[in-house]
Design an enzyme around this catalytic site. Structure first.
Site, PDB file in Angstrom:
ATOM      1  CG  HIS A 125     -36.927  -5.699 -29.998  1.00 26.41           C
ATOM      2  ND1 HIS A 125     -36.213  -6.530 -30.061  1.00 26.41           N
ATOM      3  CD2 HIS A 125     -37.758  -6.492 -29.531  1.00 26.41           C
ATOM      4  CE1 HIS A 125     -37.376  -7.512 -30.358  1.00 26.41           C
ATOM      5  NE2 HIS A 125     -37.870  -7.801 -30.050  1.00 26.41           N
ATOM      6  CE  LYS A 171     -39.629 -16.510 -29.216  1.00 27.97           C
ATOM      7  NZ  LYS A 171     -39.780 -15.317 -28.724  1.00 27.97           N
ATOM      8  NE  ARG A 208     -45.055  -7.856 -31.428  1.00 32.00           N
ATOM      9  CZ  ARG A 208     -44.836  -8.498 -31.373  1.00 32.00           C
ATOM     10  NH1 ARG A 208     -43.914  -9.542 -32.670  1.00 32.00           N
ATOM     11  NH2 ARG A 208     -45.479 -10.311 -30.818  1.00 32.00           N
ATOM     12  CB  SER A 256     -36.870 -11.830 -33.510  1.00 36.08           C
ATOM     13  OG  SER A 256     -36.705 -10.696 -32.501  1.00 36.08           O
TER      14      SER A 256
END
Ligand code: COA
Length: 173
Positions: free
Chosen positions: A24, A48, A97, A135
């Protein structure tokens, strides 16, 4: 922050950042060079269950961005498209990514563009070094006692150590 009346190129970089990773921070540093101002929007993601509270995530991100004068960190509790319009952003920045990110990102970018046609989504390829990072993976390794000191900024590493018993660098169990 520059005067709102000027033609400032402002962008928003949204995410849950639970916690922020080196991936990040790499995207933030690069986006901060492309735009006059970058607002890092720390989101409440209803899907989440975060390890860190919204306030903790905002604080961690502020610490991570302290050396970047044109970066501001704000909480994001509603629609991203509306937020981007309200802060006068011309773009939303996202990191890509792998090919697997594309479908979800394409869907989000299309929806955000429909909601806020003046705001474009700009994708930055995540540095190869961080292409595997997320994460969740950082949290899982930290929870199980692995060394994540190379994957997160030092302030985030300290917070993870407080949440779990994370060993210091080189002290892998
Ligand atoms: N380097 C390392 N990891 C990265 C990364 C990078 N460059 N980019 C993304 N990731 C990781 C994140 O850490 C995250 O990991 P996790 O799933 O293990 O937590 C994962 O990739 C997914 O990240 P992201 O796609 O950014 O999801 P997010 O939950 O962090 O953010 C929001 C999604 C907040 C942008 C989105 O839910 C949103 O816009 N919410 C606001 C409400 C709204 O407007 N909804 C409608 C959207 S159309």
């Amino acid at each position: 922050m520059a005067n709102l009346g000027k033609a400032v190129r402002r962008a928003v970089y949204p995410g849950s950042f639970d916690p922020p990773t080196m991936g990040h921070v790499d995207v933030i540093a690069r986006a901060a060079r492309l735009f006059d101002e970058l607002i890092v929007a720390v989101a409440v993601n209803a899907e989440k269950k975060p390890l860190f509270s919204l306030q903790e995530r905002v604080e961690m991100m502020q610490e991570c961005c302290r050396s970047m004068p044109n970066v501001r960190v704000m909480p994001l509790e509603g629609l991203l498209a509306r937020f981007a319009q309200e802060v006068g952003a011309c773009a939303i920045v996202r990191g890509l990514r792998a090919v697997s990110d594309f479908e979800y990102e394409f869907q989000m970018a299309s929806m955000n563009h429909q909601l806020a046609p003046a705001v474009d989504t700009c994708f930055l390829m995540t540095h190869q070094q961080y292409a595997f990072l997320s994460s969740s993976i950082v949290k899982e390794v930290a929870r199980l006692g692995g060394d994540v000191s190379q994957l997160v900024p030092p302030n985030v590493h300290r917070r993870l150590q407080q949440k779990f018993a994370v060993p210091t660098a080189g002290e892998n169990r």
